[in-house]
Write a protein that holds these residues in place. Structure first.
Motif, PDB file in Angstrom:
ATOM      1  N   VAL A 175      41.064  39.216  44.356  1.00 16.69           N
ATOM      2  CA  VAL A 175      42.145  39.735  45.189  1.00 16.69           C
ATOM      3  C   VAL A 175      43.241  40.225  44.249  1.00 16.69           C
ATOM      4  CG1 VAL A 175      43.872  39.197  46.941  1.00 16.69           C
ATOM      5  CG2 VAL A 175      41.583  38.176  47.077  1.00 16.69           C
ATOM      6  N   GLY A 176      43.717  41.441  44.468  1.00 15.63           N
ATOM      7  CA  GLY A 176      44.771  41.997  43.632  1.00 15.63           C
ATOM      8  C   GLY A 176      45.959  42.448  44.463  1.00 15.63           C
TER       9      GLY A 176
ATOM     10  N   VAL B 266      46.001  53.556  42.662  1.00 17.77           N
ATOM     11  CA  VAL B 266      46.938  52.463  42.960  1.00 17.77           C
ATOM     12  C   VAL B 266      47.027  51.532  41.761  1.00 17.77           C
ATOM     13  CG1 VAL B 266      47.361  50.452  44.429  1.00 17.77           C
ATOM     14  CG2 VAL B 266      46.487  52.580  45.437  1.00 17.77           C
ATOM     15  N   ARG B 267      48.255  51.247  41.320  1.00 22.97           N
ATOM     16  CA  ARG B 267      48.474  50.292  40.250  1.00 22.97           C
ATOM     17  C   ARG B 267      48.461  48.873  40.829  1.00 22.97           C
ATOM     18  NH1 ARG B 267      47.542  52.536  35.297  1.00 22.97           N
ATOM     19  NH2 ARG B 267      48.706  54.495  35.029  1.00 22.97           N
ATOM     20  N   VAL B 268      47.830  47.945  40.089  1.00 23.16           N
ATOM     21  CA  VAL B 268      47.671  46.570  40.551  1.00 23.16           C
ATOM     22  C   VAL B 268      48.336  45.628  39.561  1.00 23.16           C
ATOM     23  CG1 VAL B 268      45.993  44.742  41.050  1.00 23.16           C
ATOM     24  CG2 VAL B 268      45.541  47.092  41.792  1.00 23.16           C
ATOM     25  N   GLY B 269      49.050  44.630  40.085  1.00 23.03           N
ATOM     26  CA  GLY B 269      49.688  43.623  39.250  1.00 23.03           C
ATOM     27  C   GLY B 269      48.852  42.372  39.151  1.00 23.03           C
ATOM     28  N   THR B 270      49.246  41.325  39.883  1.00 19.28           N
ATOM     29  CA  THR B 270      48.550  40.039  39.816  1.00 19.28           C
ATOM     30  C   THR B 270      47.144  40.140  40.395  1.00 19.28           C
ATOM     31  OG1 THR B 270      50.651  38.858  40.019  1.00 19.28           O
ATOM     32  CG2 THR B 270      48.652  37.625  40.528  1.00 19.28           C
ATOM     33  N   VAL B 271      46.194  39.545  39.677  1.00 23.72           N
ATOM     34  CA  VAL B 271      44.800  39.500  40.120  1.00 23.72           C
ATOM     35  C   VAL B 271      44.350  38.050  40.111  1.00 23.72           C
ATOM     36  CG1 VAL B 271      42.418  40.165  39.593  1.00 23.72           C
ATOM     37  CG2 VAL B 271      44.282  41.800  39.222  1.00 23.72           C
ATOM     38  N   SER B 272      43.684  37.612  41.178  1.00 18.89           N
ATOM     39  CA  SER B 272      43.158  36.246  41.243  1.00 18.89           C
ATOM     40  C   SER B 272      41.694  36.275  41.659  1.00 18.89           C
ATOM     41  CB  SER B 272      43.966  35.385  42.217  1.00 18.89           C
ATOM     42  OG  SER B 272      43.950  35.945  43.520  1.00 18.89           O
ATOM     43  N   TYR B 273      40.962  35.299  41.162  1.00 17.83           N
ATOM     44  CA  TYR B 273      39.539  35.172  41.492  1.00 17.83           C
ATOM     45  C   TYR B 273      39.374  34.528  42.866  1.00 17.83           C
ATOM     46  CZ  TYR B 273      34.864  33.110  41.498  1.00 17.83           C
ATOM     47  OH  TYR B 273      33.596  32.720  41.848  1.00 17.83           O
ATOM     48  N   ALA B 274      38.362  34.980  43.624  1.00 13.98           N
ATOM     49  CA  ALA B 274      38.110  34.409  44.947  1.00 13.98           C
ATOM     50  C   ALA B 274      36.730  33.755  45.044  1.00 13.98           C
ATOM     51  CB  ALA B 274      38.261  35.477  46.022  1.00 13.98           C
ATOM     52  N   LEU B 275      35.653  34.505  44.807  1.00 16.79           N
ATOM     53  CA  LEU B 275      34.286  33.988  44.922  1.00 16.79           C
ATOM     54  C   LEU B 275      33.336  34.960  44.244  1.00 16.79           C
ATOM     55  CD1 LEU B 275      32.969  34.513  48.569  1.00 16.79           C
ATOM     56  CD2 LEU B 275      34.893  35.744  47.620  1.00 16.79           C
ATOM     57  N   SER B 276      32.074  34.575  44.100  1.00 19.47           N
ATOM     58  CA  SER B 276      31.110  35.445  43.439  1.00 19.47           C
ATOM     59  C   SER B 276      29.791  35.448  44.192  1.00 19.47           C
ATOM     60  CB  SER B 276      30.896  35.009  41.982  1.00 19.47           C
ATOM     61  OG  SER B 276      30.348  33.706  41.926  1.00 19.47           O
ATOM     62  N   GLN B 277      28.940  36.413  43.839  1.00 15.03           N
ATOM     63  CA  GLN B 277      27.657  36.569  44.528  1.00 15.03           C
ATOM     64  C   GLN B 277      26.622  37.191  43.598  1.00 15.03           C
ATOM     65  OE1 GLN B 277      27.518  39.617  47.575  1.00 15.03           O
ATOM     66  NE2 GLN B 277      25.832  38.630  48.646  1.00 15.03           N
ATOM     67  N   PRO B 278      25.472  36.524  43.403  1.00  9.44           N
ATOM     68  CA  PRO B 278      24.382  37.200  42.703  1.00  9.44           C
ATOM     69  C   PRO B 278      23.891  38.378  43.535  1.00  9.44           C
ATOM     70  CG  PRO B 278      23.984  34.832  42.932  1.00  9.44           C
ATOM     71  CD  PRO B 278      25.122  35.167  43.835  1.00  9.44           C
TER      72      PRO B 278
END
Length: 307
Positions: free
Chosen positions: A251-252, A227-239
């Motif tokens: 999220v893409g 699947v090709r993905v366009g816009t990507v945005s950051y949501a959260l992170s986890q160690p």
């Protein structure tokens, strides 16, 4: 309605890290402080003490530093302070687990399971992750990658120095992208063969050298699902201390919905509607399909999609 799910695993840490105070003298001073606390590992296994009465009571990750008197220590580092008290992380030999358990009344526990069960106080679960990552790095990097000579612990445990060639080595964190790919009212989830039956999760993969987070999301999604993905945005992170990753949740937006699944990476991948995902979160899907538990960042990415 208030969400009563446990918080994101390993993401809460109550320590003040004191990054500007990590000289070698600080480690010696804090290790000799009778008020100091220590997070105790035997090999890769943490020892936790039961607080309160009963076998199902909460678990504590912190021990008084003096319990280590007379015990061989493989590695010890200074983590920071908690409520003004110094906190260290200590790695004892794996074969010392019985002696330490007898002395402290503590029990060995699986670190992954601890986050899932929610038995450790929130501010201590991230502290355990910090300790595990640092101690694992020291135990696996005893020799210089530049010249092969032995290295020594420095900067209170946040560096290893090579006296032979002068190289300095720092703890590593491996970035991993984990992404919820959406298209309209649907999201893309996949499963590996090792997953429990019925479990679907977000796609994920390691960030490569010279690659942006956004391009890693696009590359991994195309390689695994076609699947090709366009816009990507950051949501959260986890160690994620196994051994020392940082999960970067994104999220893409998919540019199409046709799938070409890499069967060596994924057993299956498919598009799910919001209504299906709600059922999966509630463990009510008619086909017994589920998403990961709240300890995992994938759960929270999926939950964001349906709220």
């Amino acid at each position: 309605m208030q969400d009563t799910n446990p918080p994101l695993g390993f993401a809460t840490n109550g320590l003040v890290r004191h990054t500007s105070e990590r000289g070698d003298a600080a480690l010696v001073r804090h290790a000799g402080d009778p008020q100091a606390l220590t997070v105790l590992f035997c090999g890769d296994t943490p020892l936790l003490r039961r607080e309160g009465e009963g076998a199902d009571g909460p678990l504590g990750a912190l021990h008084p530093q003096p319990v280590l008197d007379g015990i061989a220590i493989a590695v010890q580092v200074f983590l920071g302070t908690l409520d003004g008290r110094p906190v260290l992380a200590t790695a004892a030999p794996a074969d010392a687990v019985e002696a330490l358990a007898t002395r402290t009344g503590a029990e060995p526990h699986d670190l992954r399971g601890l986050a899932t069960q929610g038995l450790v106080p929130e501010r201590e679960i991230g502290l355990l992750a910090q300790a595990k990552s640092l101690l694992s790095w020291h135990l696996r990097h005893g020799f210089c990658a530049n010249c092969g000579a032995p290295t020594r612990l420095s900067a209170s445990g946040y560096r290893r120095d090579c006296d032979a060639c002068g190289a300095q080595h720092f703890p590593r964190t491996d970035p991993v992208v984990i992404m919820l790919i959406t298209r309209g009212d649907r999201c893309l989830l996949g499963r590996q063969a090792r997953f429990p039956t019925g479990n679907y999760s977000c796609l994920a993969g390691f960030l490569e050298p010279g690659e942006t987070v956004e391009d890693a999301v696009r590359r991994e999604t195309f390689e695994e699902a076609g699947v090709r993905v366009g816009t990507v945005s950051y949501a959260l992170s986890q160690p994620w201390p196994f051994p020392s990753s940082l999960m970067i949740g994104c999220v893409g937006e998919a540019l199409g919905d046709a799938l070409d699944i890499d069967r060596e990476e994924l057993e299956d991948a498919r598009w799910f509607t919001r209504d299906e995902v709600r059922l999966m979160l509630a463990n009510a899907h008619p086909d017994g399909l589920r998403v990961p538990p709240p300890v995992a960042i994938a759960h929270h990415l999926v939950r964001l999609f349906v709220t």
